[in-house]
Design a protein around this motif. Sequence first.
Motif, short mmCIF file in Angstrom:
data_model
loop_
_atom_site.label_atom_id
_atom_site.label_comp_id
_atom_site.label_asym_id
_atom_site.label_seq_id
_atom_site.Cartn_x
_atom_site.Cartn_y
_atom_site.Cartn_z
N GLN A 189 -4.24 1.68 -4.57
CA GLN A 189 -4.77 1.47 -3.22
C GLN A 189 -5.31 2.75 -2.59
N PHE B 141 0.83 -1.20 0.00
CA PHE B 141 0.00 0.00 0.00
C PHE B 141 0.87 1.25 0.00
N LYS C 45 -6.74 2.40 1.15
CA LYS C 45 -7.80 1.42 1.44
C LYS C 45 -7.59 0.66 2.74
N ASN C 46 -6.36 0.64 3.25
CA ASN C 46 -6.11 -0.02 4.52
C ASN C 46 -6.21 0.94 5.70
N TYR D 11 -7.96 5.24 -1.41
CA TYR D 11 -9.39 5.24 -1.07
C TYR D 11 -9.98 6.62 -1.37
N CYS D 12 -9.33 7.67 -0.84
CA CYS D 12 -9.80 9.03 -1.11
C CYS D 12 -8.69 10.03 -0.86
N GLU E 282 -1.75 -4.48 3.73
CA GLU E 282 -3.11 -4.27 4.21
C GLU E 282 -3.19 -4.27 5.73
#
Length: 143
Positions: free
Chosen positions: A106, A58, A122-123, A108-109, A72
């Motif tokens: 990876q 990540f 994302k982790n 998310y935002c 993760e």
Amino acid sequence: MRVELKISSEISEPYAVIYASSVTEDVKNAISFFEKENPYITVSDNERITVLQPEEIFMVRVENDHTVVYCEKKRYKSSKRLYQLEKELGKNFMRISKSTIINLRQIYCVEPSFGMMCIVLKNGSKDCISRKYLPDFKKYLGL
């Protein structure tokens, strides 16, 4: 770059030939890709050596003079320098600060934070994008 593939039963082992008028950055990248024997990254977890595929990573960050690889759910240490891992990990990874590389797949935002932009992976890992690397990141996002 144009690619040509020839299939022949006479060839026992695949090989690549690159034709170019000069050694450009694309040619260097192609050579580096084909010379790469091991698509894995080795890291350590105490006394154990773990083999990771780039997709599992990540983020890579330098913390207290150690290179730390975030997956993760676990963190590992690497004996390699950040610039070495950046080169080995390839195009799906981007440097966002002097001490951090992220896996672009990876993310998310991205959220604003005190006049800066921070990335949430994302982790759940977070890191801020330094001003030096922000233009390249915005270009990647199409902003």
